[in-house]
Design a protein around this motif. Structure first.
Motif, mmCIF file in Angstrom:
data_model
loop_
_atom_site.group_PDB
_atom_site.id
_atom_site.type_symbol
_atom_site.label_atom_id
_atom_site.label_comp_id
_atom_site.label_asym_id
_atom_site.label_seq_id
_atom_site.Cartn_x
_atom_site.Cartn_y
_atom_site.Cartn_z
ATOM 1 N N ASP A 9 -41.198 -106.782 -68.113
ATOM 2 C CA ASP A 9 -43.177 -107.448 -68.031
ATOM 3 C C ASP A 9 -43.222 -108.136 -69.017
ATOM 4 O OD1 ASP A 9 -45.179 -108.086 -67.303
ATOM 5 O OD2 ASP A 9 -45.689 -105.657 -66.773
ATOM 6 N N GLY A 10 -42.817 -109.384 -69.073
ATOM 7 C CA GLY A 10 -43.056 -110.291 -70.597
ATOM 8 C C GLY A 10 -41.672 -109.676 -71.572
ATOM 9 N N ALA A 11 -42.598 -108.703 -72.811
ATOM 10 C CA ALA A 11 -42.129 -108.971 -74.073
ATOM 11 C C ALA A 11 -41.541 -106.786 -73.841
ATOM 12 C CB ALA A 11 -42.171 -109.161 -74.928
ATOM 13 N N VAL A 12 -41.414 -106.757 -72.988
ATOM 14 C CA VAL A 12 -42.117 -105.112 -72.783
ATOM 15 C C VAL A 12 -40.911 -104.642 -71.440
ATOM 16 C CG1 VAL A 12 -43.048 -103.088 -72.187
ATOM 17 C CG2 VAL A 12 -44.352 -104.311 -74.067
ATOM 18 N N ALA A 13 -39.716 -103.863 -71.789
ATOM 19 C CA ALA A 13 -39.272 -103.687 -71.278
ATOM 20 C C ALA A 13 -39.395 -102.073 -70.803
ATOM 21 C CB ALA A 13 -37.385 -103.310 -71.141
ATOM 22 N N ALA A 33 -26.211 -95.500 -65.613
ATOM 23 C CA ALA A 33 -27.246 -96.673 -65.459
ATOM 24 C C ALA A 33 -28.380 -96.535 -66.675
ATOM 25 C CB ALA A 33 -28.465 -95.992 -64.081
ATOM 26 N N LEU A 34 -28.751 -95.734 -67.876
ATOM 27 C CA LEU A 34 -28.936 -95.259 -68.648
ATOM 28 C C LEU A 34 -28.675 -96.144 -69.525
ATOM 29 C CD1 LEU A 34 -31.938 -94.782 -70.656
ATOM 30 C CD2 LEU A 34 -30.406 -92.614 -70.255
ATOM 31 N N ASP A 35 -26.864 -96.430 -69.793
ATOM 32 C CA ASP A 35 -26.094 -96.484 -71.055
ATOM 33 C C ASP A 35 -26.200 -97.819 -70.822
ATOM 34 O OD1 ASP A 35 -23.778 -96.526 -72.429
ATOM 35 O OD2 ASP A 35 -22.720 -95.573 -72.049
ATOM 36 N N ALA A 36 -25.904 -98.167 -69.515
ATOM 37 C CA ALA A 36 -25.892 -99.507 -68.711
ATOM 38 C C ALA A 36 -27.390 -101.172 -69.539
ATOM 39 C CB ALA A 36 -25.538 -99.633 -67.573
ATOM 40 N N HIS A 37 -27.628 -100.287 -68.911
ATOM 41 C CA HIS A 37 -29.543 -100.943 -69.677
ATOM 42 C C HIS A 37 -29.470 -101.007 -70.826
ATOM 43 C CE1 HIS A 37 -29.996 -101.233 -65.445
ATOM 44 N NE2 HIS A 37 -30.990 -100.137 -65.307
ATOM 45 N N CYS A 38 -29.057 -100.166 -72.009
ATOM 46 C CA CYS A 38 -29.792 -99.618 -73.389
ATOM 47 C C CYS A 38 -28.476 -100.760 -74.335
ATOM 48 C CB CYS A 38 -29.317 -98.173 -74.293
ATOM 49 S SG CYS A 38 -30.745 -97.305 -73.306
ATOM 50 N N ALA A 39 -27.648 -100.865 -73.364
ATOM 51 C CA ALA A 39 -27.050 -102.091 -73.155
ATOM 52 C C ALA A 39 -26.619 -103.748 -73.321
ATOM 53 C CB ALA A 39 -25.632 -101.789 -73.400
ATOM 54 N N ALA A 49 -40.158 -104.618 -77.061
ATOM 55 C CA ALA A 49 -40.917 -102.705 -76.885
ATOM 56 C C ALA A 49 -40.316 -102.660 -75.446
ATOM 57 C CB ALA A 49 -42.125 -102.516 -77.435
ATOM 58 N N VAL A 50 -39.963 -100.650 -75.751
ATOM 59 C CA VAL A 50 -39.813 -99.823 -74.346
ATOM 60 C C VAL A 50 -39.609 -99.239 -74.121
ATOM 61 C CG1 VAL A 50 -37.129 -99.617 -73.862
ATOM 62 C CG2 VAL A 50 -36.617 -101.700 -75.036
ATOM 63 N N ALA A 193 -46.779 -100.018 -76.943
ATOM 64 C CA ALA A 193 -45.758 -101.474 -77.125
ATOM 65 C C ALA A 193 -45.853 -102.467 -77.573
ATOM 66 C CB ALA A 193 -45.187 -100.532 -75.103
ATOM 67 N N GLU A 194 -47.106 -102.684 -76.688
ATOM 68 C CA GLU A 194 -48.194 -103.958 -77.006
ATOM 69 C C GLU A 194 -48.494 -103.916 -78.692
ATOM 70 O OE1 GLU A 194 -51.116 -103.928 -73.241
ATOM 71 O OE2 GLU A 194 -48.907 -105.384 -72.629
ATOM 72 N N LYS A 195 -49.054 -102.861 -79.048
ATOM 73 C CA LYS A 195 -48.749 -102.747 -80.500
ATOM 74 C C LYS A 195 -47.687 -103.782 -80.854
ATOM 75 C CE LYS A 195 -52.684 -101.501 -81.044
ATOM 76 N NZ LYS A 195 -54.326 -102.353 -81.580
ATOM 77 N N ALA A 196 -46.956 -103.664 -80.740
ATOM 78 C CA ALA A 196 -45.323 -103.773 -81.227
ATOM 79 C C ALA A 196 -44.941 -105.148 -81.522
ATOM 80 C CB ALA A 196 -44.067 -103.206 -81.005
#
Length: 255
Positions: A9-13, A33-39, A49-50, A193-196
Motif C-alpha cells: 500500500d504505497g511505500a508501506v508493506a 511464505a514469510l521467508d520469500a516475502h522478506c527476501a 516500512a513494513v 509506520a508512516e512516520k518512517a
C-alpha cells in the motif's frame, strides 16, 4: 496457497497472517511464505516500512501449529523445524526497513517470537503475551529464550517460560516491550509506520544496523554491512573496480 500474504500500500508493506480459524497458527507453508516475502521486500526500494499483522482479533498468532511439528522425529524437529524457523524469523528481524507488529489478539509461543522479531510493537488492550511451550513438553525454539531475553527482564521472561504466566498489555507497555496500547492496533501500527516515510531511508537503515550491532543482533554482519556501505561510496572502490576491468594497476587516492 499460503495463509501469509504480502500486501503493498504505497511505500508501506503489510505481512498479514490469514488463518483466523486456527488462531493464525504458523504452518510450514506460512514460514516459507514469510521467508520469500522478506527476501522480496529487501530488494524493493519502493517499500519504506513494513507492518506485521493478522486477520481477526482473537489471536495475532497462537504459535506454531502443533500438527506441523508434533510427529516429526527428534532430529528433524531440531534440524529443520527449529533451525529453519529461527533463520526465517532472523530474516524478518534483520530487514533493513523499519518493522511494526500490530498485535490485535493473543500472541503465544511462535506468535510472540514473530512479534519480537519486529522493531516495535503495538498491542490491543485485551491481548496477552505468553510462552506456553513447557505446557506441551517443549521449549521456545524461534528466539523465545534469546531475542526475548534482550527485550524483557530476566525474571519476567522466566515467569512466562517456566511458570506459564501471561503478560498483559498494560504490563508489556510498562516494561517497554510494546510502544503503545491501541483499540485498533493495525491502524496505530500504520500511523507509526508512516512516520518512517518522512525520515531518510538510508539514515534509518544505518541506524538500525548500528543498534543491532550494539545489542548483539547479528553483530558481525551489521559491522560488515556498515563498513562495506561506507567503502562502496569511496573513490578508491571506484578506482579499484575500474583498474580491475582495465587490467591495470590501481592508483588509489585514499578518497
Amino acid at each position: 496457497m499460503s495463509a501469509l500474504h504480502l500486501i503493498r500500500d504505497g511505500a508501506v508493506a503489510e505481512l498479514r497472517l490469514d488463518n483466523p480459524g486456527k488462531l493464525n497458527a504458523l504452518t510450514i507453508p506460512m514460514l516459507e511464505a514469510l521467508d520469500a516475502h522478506c527476501a522480496e521486500l529487501e530488494r524493493d526500494p519502493a517499500i519504506r516500512a513494513v507492518i506485521v499483522t493478522a486477520e481477526g482479533d482473537r489471536a495475532f498468532c497462537a504459535g506454531a501449529d502443533i500438527n506441523a511439528w508434533s510427529d516429526l522425529p527428534p532430529a528433524d524437529f531440531a534440524r529443520h523445524w527449529v533451525r529453519d524457523g529461527h533463520r526465517i524469523f532472523d530474516r524478518l528481524a534483520r530487514l533493513s526497513r523499519p518493522t511494526v507488529a500490530a498485535i490485535s489478539g493473543h500472541a503465544f509461543g511462535g506468535g510472540l517470537e514473530l512479534a519480537s522479531a519486529c522493531d516495535i510493537r503495538v498491542i490491543a488492550p485485551a491481548a496477552t503475551l505468553a510462552l506456553p511451550e513447557a505446557g506441551v513438553g517443549i521449549v521456545p525454539g524461534w528466539s523465545g529464550t534469546q531475542r526475548l531475553a534482550r527485550l524483557l527482564p530476566e525474571p519476567v521472561l522466566k515467569e512466562m517460560a517456566l511458570f506459564g504466566r501471561r503478560l498483559s498489555a498494560e504490563r508489556a507497555l510498562a516494561l517497554g516491550f510494546v510502544a503503545e496500547i491501541a483499540d485498533d492496533a493495525p491502524a496505530a501500527a500504520r500511523a507509526i509506520a508512516e512516520k518512517a516515510l518522512g525520515q531518510s531511508p538510508r539514515a534509518t537503515e544505518v541506524a538500525k544496523y548500528m543498534i543491532h550491532g550494539a545489542v548483539g543482533e547479528d553483530s558481525s554482519a551489521m559491522i560488515e554491512a556498515l563498513g562495506s556501505g561506507m567503502i562502496a561510496a569511496s573513490a578508491d572502490k571506484a578506482e579499484g573496480v575500474a583498474a580491475f576491468r582495465a587490467k591495470r594497476k590501481p592508483d588509489f587516492s585514499g578518497k
